[in-house]
Motif scaffolding. Structure first.
Motif, short mmCIF file in Angstrom:
data_model
loop_
_atom_site.label_atom_id
_atom_site.label_comp_id
_atom_site.label_asym_id
_atom_site.label_seq_id
_atom_site.Cartn_x
_atom_site.Cartn_y
_atom_site.Cartn_z
N GLN A 222 0.85 -1.26 -0.17
CA GLN A 222 -0.34 0.21 0.17
C GLN A 222 0.66 1.14 -0.04
N PHE A 223 1.99 0.96 0.44
CA PHE A 223 2.44 2.02 0.67
C PHE A 223 4.20 2.12 -0.60
N ALA A 224 4.34 1.13 -0.85
CA ALA A 224 5.63 1.60 -1.76
C ALA A 224 4.97 1.96 -2.86
N THR A 225 4.11 1.10 -3.67
CA THR A 225 3.89 1.41 -4.55
C THR A 225 2.85 2.79 -5.09
N VAL A 260 0.40 10.06 1.11
CA VAL A 260 -0.41 9.65 1.91
C VAL A 260 -1.60 9.74 1.97
N ALA A 261 -2.41 10.31 1.74
CA ALA A 261 -3.78 10.25 1.77
C ALA A 261 -3.94 9.29 0.87
N GLY A 266 -6.21 2.79 0.50
CA GLY A 266 -5.89 1.56 0.25
C GLY A 266 -5.22 1.09 1.79
N LEU A 267 -4.76 0.96 2.88
CA LEU A 267 -4.51 0.12 3.77
C LEU A 267 -5.93 0.08 4.92
N LYS A 268 -6.68 1.63 4.44
CA LYS A 268 -8.10 1.64 5.40
C LYS A 268 -9.20 -0.01 4.88
N ARG A 269 -9.35 -0.05 3.52
CA ARG A 269 -9.58 -0.89 2.37
C ARG A 269 -9.01 -2.42 3.23
#
Length: 317
Positions: A222-225, A260-261, A266-269
């Motif tokens: 989620q962060f790397a992409t 970041v948003a 993506g992280l929340k999903r």
């Protein structure tokens, strides 16, 4: 500092006076001249904030030698409605102090906070190979105990301790790593976000949905992409079963940064439980740089392109 009166003007910190936590609080401009309330541990400091006794609390969250402070990470994960509003760095070194008249050769037992002891044990083992250790609740308490009937002969304490207690410094610079730094955070109940500065950090805590193979990789993607760097990634047991962990994560950037948003969406999903701890200026003020494809403009342009496709607008060439 003045005695605590108005909770809106009171700041809690791990006391007593002379601790590294107090040194961090001295860096907070808004706290200057306000009431400072010394407490005994992280739980008490955060309880002051949640109960309204204090407007904010200064707590240690990470050390460059020992890593994350587990008590702080676990408290932030389980106590709702707390936000980190700032971070502060304090160089960490130690002195060995004793009652006046004590020589280094006289020291058989040393009083020290467990973290301080871990960061000075090589020096102590080299200079005092047969010493015993009595744990203390804080670095300052270790020193103060020498004047309060402690059976210890010496104590590991912060530099400047003799400004507060009538003790003799037996040795200076006894830390095993001269570059040791502790990171502190100021925690409040405020939900107002500071404006992005370009040199910001975002702190979150997230859980994996299950223990299926590859779940951690999915979370990291989620962060790397989206080109979001992580400056901290630590696991802590959730406590409800073996093998269940939550992850404490620091991201380079502000929640109002497009990359970041988008990563947080993506992280929340993906994650069943995401705790947002705050976006705040970095203590080192180092600007975050990203390639063009991860800039705010690139994310906005991509969304505009998609809206145009949906609306049937002619393509720009």
């Amino acid at each position: 500092m003045p005695a605590a009166s108005d909770p809106a003007e009171t700041y809690s910190y791990l006391g007593p006076a002379g601790t590294f936590t107090e040194a961090a609080l001295k860096q907070v401009e808004a706290a200057a001249g306000k009431a400072w309330r010394p407490v005994n541990n992280v739980g008490e400091a955060l309880d002051d904030v949640t109960s309204g006794r204090s407007t904010a609390a200064m707590i240690a969250i990470e050390n460059s030698i020992e890593g994350g402070v587990s008590a702080t990470q676990d408290a932030l994960a389980t106590i709702p409605d707390l936000r980190i509003v700032g971070e502060y760095l304090v160089p960490v070194n130690f002195v060995l102090v004793a009652r006046p008249g004590t020589a280094l050769a006289d020291v058989k037992v040393v009083n020290a906070h467990p973290v301080a002891y871990a960061q000075t044990h090589r020096w102590l083992e080299r200079e005092l190979p047969s010493h015993g250790h009595i744990p203390a609740t804080s670095n300052v308490a270790a020193a103060a105990s020498l004047l309060d009937g402690s059976t210890a002969d010496a104590a590991v304490a912060p530099p400047g301790i003799t400004d507060h207690h009538d003790l003799t410094v037996l040795a200076e610079g006894i830390g095993d790593n001269p570059n040791a730094v502790t990171r502190f955070v100021l925690v409040s109940r405020t939900t107002a976000l500071p404006e992005p500065t370009g040199a910001d950090k975002t702190s979150i805590i997230a859980e994996l949905p299950d223990d299926t193979a590859g779940r951690l990789l999915e979370m990291l993607e989620q962060f790397a992409t989206r080109g979001v760097n992580m400056s901290l990634l630590e696991s802590r047991p959730i406590g409800d079963a073996l093998g269940r962990y939550r992850f404490v994560i620091d991201l380079d950037g502000h929640i109002l940064d497009e990359r970041v948003a988008d990563a947080l969406l993506g992280l929340k999903r993906f994650s069943p439980n995401v705790v947002f701890l705050g976006s705040y200026p970095r203590a080192d003020k180092q600007a975050i740089t990203v390639t063009n494809r991860y800039s705010n403009e690139s994310f906005v342009e991509a969304r505009d392109w998609l809206r145009g496709l949906i609306a049937g607008e002619p393509s720009a060439h």
